[in-house]
Write a protein that holds these residues in place. Structure first.
Motif, PDB file in Angstrom:
ATOM      1  N   ASP A  58      -7.213   1.112  -1.264  1.00 30.79           N
ATOM      2  CA  ASP A  58      -6.900  -0.140  -1.948  1.00 30.79           C
ATOM      3  C   ASP A  58      -7.954  -0.353  -3.034  1.00 30.79           C
ATOM      4  O   ASP A  58      -9.082  -0.742  -2.749  1.00 30.79           O
ATOM      5  CB  ASP A  58      -6.898  -1.293  -0.949  1.00 30.79           C
ATOM      6  CG  ASP A  58      -6.227  -2.532  -1.499  1.00 30.79           C
ATOM      7  OD1 ASP A  58      -5.785  -2.511  -2.669  1.00 30.79           O
ATOM      8  OD2 ASP A  58      -6.147  -3.515  -0.758  1.00 30.79           O
ATOM      9  N   ALA A  59      -7.599  -0.049  -4.256  1.00 25.59           N
ATOM     10  CA  ALA A  59      -8.540  -0.098  -5.382  1.00 25.59           C
ATOM     11  C   ALA A  59      -7.826  -0.671  -6.602  1.00 25.59           C
ATOM     12  O   ALA A  59      -6.595  -0.663  -6.670  1.00 25.59           O
ATOM     13  CB  ALA A  59      -9.070   1.300  -5.688  1.00 25.59           C
ATOM     14  N   PRO A  60      -8.592  -1.150  -7.567  1.00 27.86           N
ATOM     15  CA  PRO A  60      -7.949  -1.675  -8.781  1.00 27.86           C
ATOM     16  C   PRO A  60      -7.307  -0.541  -9.590  1.00 27.86           C
ATOM     17  O   PRO A  60      -7.631   0.632  -9.393  1.00 27.86           O
ATOM     18  CB  PRO A  60      -9.109  -2.300  -9.550  1.00 27.86           C
ATOM     19  CG  PRO A  60     -10.335  -1.652  -9.028  1.00 27.86           C
ATOM     20  CD  PRO A  60     -10.045  -1.262  -7.607  1.00 27.86           C
ATOM     21  N   PRO A  61      -6.419  -0.901 -10.502  1.00 29.50           N
ATOM     22  CA  PRO A  61      -5.811   0.123 -11.356  1.00 29.50           C
ATOM     23  C   PRO A  61      -6.882   0.868 -12.151  1.00 29.50           C
ATOM     24  O   PRO A  61      -7.933   0.304 -12.465  1.00 29.50           O
ATOM     25  CB  PRO A  61      -4.911  -0.672 -12.304  1.00 29.50           C
ATOM     26  CG  PRO A  61      -4.719  -1.990 -11.648  1.00 29.50           C
ATOM     27  CD  PRO A  61      -5.928  -2.241 -10.810  1.00 29.50           C
ATOM     28  N   PRO A  63      -8.923   2.313 -15.234  1.00 30.06           N
ATOM     29  CA  PRO A  63      -9.110   1.757 -16.581  1.00 30.06           C
ATOM     30  C   PRO A  63      -8.478   2.666 -17.631  1.00 30.06           C
ATOM     31  O   PRO A  63      -8.169   3.824 -17.381  1.00 30.06           O
ATOM     32  CB  PRO A  63     -10.631   1.731 -16.733  1.00 30.06           C
ATOM     33  CG  PRO A  63     -11.121   2.819 -15.832  1.00 30.06           C
ATOM     34  CD  PRO A  63     -10.155   2.856 -14.671  1.00 30.06           C
ATOM     35  N   ASP A  77      -1.268   5.420 -12.110  1.00 29.77           N
ATOM     36  CA  ASP A  77      -1.894   4.680 -11.018  1.00 29.77           C
ATOM     37  C   ASP A  77      -1.186   5.050  -9.714  1.00 29.77           C
ATOM     38  O   ASP A  77      -0.127   4.509  -9.404  1.00 29.77           O
ATOM     39  CB  ASP A  77      -1.792   3.177 -11.277  1.00 29.77           C
ATOM     40  CG  ASP A  77      -2.481   2.350 -10.205  1.00 29.77           C
ATOM     41  OD1 ASP A  77      -3.060   2.929  -9.264  1.00 29.77           O
ATOM     42  OD2 ASP A  77      -2.434   1.117 -10.306  1.00 29.77           O
ATOM     43  N   ARG A  79      -1.771   4.300  -6.722  1.00 29.39           N
ATOM     44  CA  ARG A  79      -1.626   3.196  -5.775  1.00 29.39           C
ATOM     45  C   ARG A  79      -0.366   2.387  -6.064  1.00 29.39           C
ATOM     46  O   ARG A  79       0.333   1.942  -5.159  1.00 29.39           O
ATOM     47  CB  ARG A  79      -2.849   2.293  -5.804  1.00 29.39           C
ATOM     48  CG  ARG A  79      -4.055   2.944  -5.150  1.00 29.39           C
ATOM     49  CD  ARG A  79      -5.340   2.383  -5.743  1.00 29.39           C
ATOM     50  NE  ARG A  79      -6.464   3.278  -5.746  1.00 29.39           N
ATOM     51  CZ  ARG A  79      -6.620   4.382  -6.460  1.00 29.39           C
ATOM     52  NH1 ARG A  79      -5.677   4.789  -7.255  1.00 29.39           N
ATOM     53  NH2 ARG A  79      -7.701   5.112  -6.386  1.00 29.39           N
ATOM     54  N   ALA A  80      -0.061   2.197  -7.346  1.00 30.86           N
ATOM     55  CA  ALA A  80       1.176   1.507  -7.717  1.00 30.86           C
ATOM     56  C   ALA A  80       2.385   2.318  -7.249  1.00 30.86           C
ATOM     57  O   ALA A  80       3.366   1.763  -6.755  1.00 30.86           O
ATOM     58  CB  ALA A  80       1.230   1.272  -9.221  1.00 30.86           C
ATOM     59  N   ARG A  83       2.692   1.834  -3.502  1.00 33.18           N
ATOM     60  CA  ARG A  83       3.240   0.505  -3.194  1.00 33.18           C
ATOM     61  C   ARG A  83       4.763   0.490  -3.382  1.00 33.18           C
ATOM     62  O   ARG A  83       5.499  -0.084  -2.576  1.00 33.18           O
ATOM     63  CB  ARG A  83       2.578  -0.554  -4.065  1.00 33.18           C
ATOM     64  CG  ARG A  83       1.176  -0.908  -3.625  1.00 33.18           C
ATOM     65  CD  ARG A  83       0.594  -2.052  -4.473  1.00 33.18           C
ATOM     66  NE  ARG A  83      -0.781  -2.294  -4.135  1.00 33.18           N
ATOM     67  CZ  ARG A  83      -1.831  -1.869  -4.838  1.00 33.18           C
ATOM     68  NH1 ARG A  83      -1.656  -1.190  -5.963  1.00 33.18           N
ATOM     69  NH2 ARG A  83      -3.062  -2.131  -4.431  1.00 33.18           N
ATOM     70  N   ARG A 106     -13.707   1.238   0.933  1.00 35.89           N
ATOM     71  CA  ARG A 106     -12.375   0.671   0.719  1.00 35.89           C
ATOM     72  C   ARG A 106     -11.446   1.042   1.867  1.00 35.89           C
ATOM     73  O   ARG A 106     -11.490   2.140   2.386  1.00 35.89           O
ATOM     74  CB  ARG A 106     -11.795   1.173  -0.594  1.00 35.89           C
ATOM     75  CG  ARG A 106     -12.587   0.721  -1.801  1.00 35.89           C
ATOM     76  CD  ARG A 106     -11.886   1.142  -3.082  1.00 35.89           C
ATOM     77  NE  ARG A 106     -12.664   0.841  -4.240  1.00 35.89           N
ATOM     78  CZ  ARG A 106     -12.671  -0.351  -4.836  1.00 35.89           C
ATOM     79  NH1 ARG A 106     -11.939  -1.317  -4.354  1.00 35.89           N
ATOM     80  NH2 ARG A 106     -13.414  -0.551  -5.900  1.00 35.89           N
TER      81      ARG A 106
END
Length: 133
Positions: A58-61, A63, A77, A79-80, A83, A106
């Motif tokens: 679970d990390a931010p998009p 950069p 990304d 993670r997107a 999801r 994380r």
């Protein structure tokens, strides 16, 4: 281990190598392919192993990437992608020993299930097909 929801009709896709480069993957990656495989094959589970376990964190998009005077803001990304797959009903497993080896504080994304090394492999016979992405 409850990983199948359709009595062995699902297929298992294994992803072992994470992030292979930004520019060559900005429009299509293995998680985008997994979305189509899930739809066309009638059910998919994914097992993340090796360096691909980083997708589960679970990390931010990521950069934007700056190359000289150019900024590339279409960075993939994963993670997107995960999801979206989880929302579509794809079962996502991550091998916990590989995740622990990262030493990251994380946690995995909500909905991702942890498995011990070899745990999912013991159930390959229960899948209609098993392949590597």
């Amino acid at each position: 281990m409850d990983h199948r929801s359709s009595g062995g009709q699902r297929v298992l896709a294994i992803v072992e190598r994470g992030y292979r480069g930004t520019l060559d993957k900005q429009f299509f990656d293995e998680l985008y392919l997994a979305t189509e495989l899930h739809r066309q094959l009638g059910g998919l589970d994914i097992l993340l192993r090796g360096s691909a376990v980083t997708y589960a964190l679970d990390a931010p998009p990521p950069p934007a990437l700056r190359i000289g005077a150019r900024t590339v803001d279409t960075v993939t990304d994963p993670r997107a992608g995960l999801r979206s797959l989880l929302a579509a009903g794809v079962g996502v497993w991550v091998e916990e020993p590989a995740l622990a080896a990262l030493g990251s504080p994380r946690r995995p994304l909500p909905g991702i299930r942890l498995a011990q090394e070899g745990e999912v492999a013991a159930h390959w016979k229960d899948y209609r097909a098993v392949f590597f992405l």
